[in-house]
Design an enzyme around this catalytic site. Sequence first.
Site, mmCIF file in Angstrom:
data_model
loop_
_atom_site.group_PDB
_atom_site.id
_atom_site.type_symbol
_atom_site.label_atom_id
_atom_site.label_comp_id
_atom_site.label_asym_id
_atom_site.label_seq_id
_atom_site.Cartn_x
_atom_site.Cartn_y
_atom_site.Cartn_z
ATOM 1 C CE1 TYR A 136 -4.969 4.184 -5.714
ATOM 2 C CE2 TYR A 136 -5.597 6.515 -5.527
ATOM 3 C CZ TYR A 136 -5.243 5.132 -5.284
ATOM 4 O OH TYR A 136 -4.582 5.089 -3.854
ATOM 5 C CE LYS A 203 -0.797 -10.954 -9.645
ATOM 6 N NZ LYS A 203 0.157 -11.970 -9.150
ATOM 7 C CG ASP A 246 2.787 -11.680 -7.272
ATOM 8 O OD1 ASP A 246 3.412 -10.871 -8.509
ATOM 9 O OD2 ASP A 246 2.287 -12.633 -7.272
ATOM 10 C CG ASP A 270 -1.795 3.901 -3.329
ATOM 11 O OD1 ASP A 270 -1.199 4.652 -2.796
ATOM 12 O OD2 ASP A 270 -3.005 3.466 -2.997
#
Length: 379
Positions: A136, A203, A246, A270
């Site tokens: 971002y 992740k 995930d 987000d």
Amino acid sequence: MKEKITIPYIVGDGTGEDIWNASHEIFEEAVQKATKGEKGIEWVELHAGQKALDVTGELLPEKTIKTIEEYKVAIKGPLTTPVGGGFRSINVYLRQIFDLYVCMRPVRYFNGLPSPMKTPEKVNFIVFRENTEDLYRGIEWKEGTPEAQSLIQFLKDTMKTDLPESTGLGIKPISRAGTVRFARWVIDYAIKNKRRSVTVVHKGNIMKYTEGAFKEYAYEVAKGFPEEITFDADKGKIVFNDRIADNMFMQIILRPDEYDILLCPNLNGDYLSDACAALIGGLGVAPGANIGDRIAVFEPTHGSAPKYAGKDVINPTSFILSGAMLFHHIGLPGVSALIEKAVEKTIGDGIVTYDLARQLANVTPVKCSEFGKQVVKVL
Ligand code: NAD
């Protein structure tokens, strides 16, 4: 004489105008009621984004920055960001210039909200999203530009990494300093507010030195609170754990009651906050705050929903509840509680806008402005 509470506000683009028109009276009425007429709001309108460009010729006028710095808080509607070109996100820029490193997005089910879940009452999370780093940051170069070519050459020559020439590039910065201050803020919040657990969402199995490091830094911070935090399951302490991103998307649907505070890097936060919003009726009811050490800016999770602009149909709840968060932040929890109760009662009575009505059986939607008026009436 009434004491003034000065609140700068930015109406925003697209549906921002509809939402603002339906909401400001609610805030005024709630302040009046909760303080028995002793306080009143003085609104200061500011511009940012496309509207600011049209009115002042600048995307983010100096007056907007100076006024928010002066009053330390603001509430804003959504701002449109062009995709694939044009100017960069003013939302992101505001978070960067005021160093609003904590994004807080509560996701709580209440009576009357539609939900695809069998037991939606189990949904009660707060998504905390780091707000200044990660992809971002907007450090990216378009395919074919001299900058992209030069970086591709550097990666080839020095890093022995071959990429096709037609590659666009982005950089994902995640720092120890940025993560530590964020994790500390969130853990402090969890302790002060007696929350049950904090789950790091990352992740790190794939992006080891960015998201993996984010997880490690967050654990390091948590280890500094041995009295309050447990990594096993000590009774009476806050459970600190982590999930791969995930998997987390599945967990919020299948086992929502096992989660409480979600501590996320920018991009995961987000994505996850929209998915969480879907569990309790959608983006129309998802409030948010961007908080730094000096300043806090409150805004709904959703964007400018341009196709509904000016139609008076959009759901103002997310903005109204963001306002409730603002009043809590400035030391008026009574105002905040009144607003939340009035919104819950209105929705619980089946008075809802199109986005919720279409998920419920046999409910006729009210207009955005009608919803606002009803909340004022309840107040
Ligand atoms: P969006 O949030 O505007 O809309 C996504 C979907 O949710 C649409 O179907 C929309 O109609 C619906 N929706 C959104 N808000 C709603 C509400 N209050 N009531 C009922 N339904 C609602 O996202 P988008 O379409 O991806 O983005 C539109 C623009 O908004 C883009 O320019 C984007 O960059 C910008 N954006 C701004 C912010 C912000 O200002 N903080 C956040 C997200 C997106």
